[in-house]
Design a protein around this motif. Sequence first.
Motif, PDB file in Angstrom:
ATOM      1  N   PHE A 151       0.816  -1.214   0.000  1.00 14.21           N
ATOM      2  CA  PHE A 151       0.000   0.000   0.000  1.00 14.21           C
ATOM      3  C   PHE A 151       0.851   1.265   0.000  1.00 14.21           C
TER       4      PHE A 151
ATOM      5  N   TYR B  14      -4.831   5.563  -2.429  1.00 16.51           N
ATOM      6  CA  TYR B  14      -5.615   4.913  -1.382  1.00 16.51           C
ATOM      7  C   TYR B  14      -6.483   5.945  -0.665  1.00 16.51           C
TER       8      TYR B  14
ATOM      9  N   SER C   9      -9.407   7.313  -2.999  1.00 21.63           N
ATOM     10  CA  SER C   9     -10.419   6.444  -3.614  1.00 21.63           C
ATOM     11  C   SER C   9     -11.090   5.463  -2.672  1.00 21.63           C
ATOM     12  N   ARG C  10     -10.469   5.131  -1.547  1.00 17.86           N
ATOM     13  CA  ARG C  10     -11.039   4.100  -0.678  1.00 17.86           C
ATOM     14  C   ARG C  10     -12.335   4.582  -0.028  1.00 17.86           C
TER      15      ARG C  10
ATOM     16  N   GLN D 235      -9.979  -2.557   8.301  1.00 17.39           N
ATOM     17  CA  GLN D 235      -9.375  -3.174   7.114  1.00 17.39           C
ATOM     18  C   GLN D 235      -7.976  -3.722   7.368  1.00 17.39           C
TER      19      GLN D 235
ATOM     20  N   ASN E 100      -9.970   2.739  -6.688  1.00 19.75           N
ATOM     21  CA  ASN E 100     -10.185   1.992  -5.446  1.00 19.75           C
ATOM     22  C   ASN E 100      -9.779   0.531  -5.635  1.00 19.75           C
TER      23      ASN E 100
ATOM     24  N   SER F 184      -6.066  -0.025  -5.824  1.00 12.49           N
ATOM     25  CA  SER F 184      -5.290   0.168  -4.602  1.00 12.49           C
ATOM     26  C   SER F 184      -5.279  -1.076  -3.723  1.00 12.49           C
ATOM     27  N   ARG F 185      -5.921  -2.161  -4.171  1.00 14.75           N
ATOM     28  CA  ARG F 185      -5.935  -3.394  -3.391  1.00 14.75           C
ATOM     29  C   ARG F 185      -4.606  -4.133  -3.534  1.00 14.75           C
TER      30      ARG F 185
END
Length: 253
Positions: free
Chosen positions: A10, A17, A20-21, A110, A204, A207-208
């Motif tokens: 990350f 992150y 967009s999260r 998370q 989003n 960014s995983r």
Amino acid sequence: MVAKSRAHSFNSVAAQYEASRPSYPAALFDVVEEFLGRALTGVRVADVGAGTGIATALLRERGADVIAVEPGEAMAVEFHRVLPEVPVVRGDGNALPLADASHDLVTYAQSWQWTDTGRSVPEALRVLRPGGALAIWWNTTAFDVPWLGAQHERIARHCAVPPRPSVRPDDREAIRLAGLTGLRVVRRQIRWQRTVSLETHLANIGSRSAFLVLDQAANRAFFDEERRRLREVFPAEAVEETYVVDLLVAGRP
């Protein structure tokens, strides 16, 4: 080693992150307050794996006195940019850089899956005051929404990972925590939605961690195709995302 690499991936997209999260619904914090038997105003909270401070900011809005714990350097820098008035210390849930019995609430938004629970549970209990609580939660995708379910299958194929359960943590985690703490454990699932631009939705997903450790050229091809598919579903490019927050709260004796 793979898990550690994903956990620290990350840092390469800290600003993405943050931008967009998804956030979290107010009802989540209502449940935490109900469990504690008091409002969060003045409650001392350690937000562990705080990332860029998405949950931290919401806890502060409730009046909590929050300190953040974050292992990633770039994430901590972004956190400080967004919330310059909130202290952030480097560390992780396996060895909290916090004093014994110093906090009323320890939260993991998370981030619980990146810990070794054999170490992180005792650490949380060490830091909590008597009567305090450990709260862990995830935004999970509402797979009963057809387009989200189909997208999830495409992501799983691209990333070569098994499709994850639609809810986390599962009941075994609740039972295990109840046995460790000796007190009640409350679990809630809270459905909510947000509407974002198509590009924010794709950012989003990108960014995983499962994407961040892959070849970026292959990712670009995936997102080009995903953009084309989603424009058919959302021609105005306003994407309605549906989530189910899976929340587990455990009390300290």
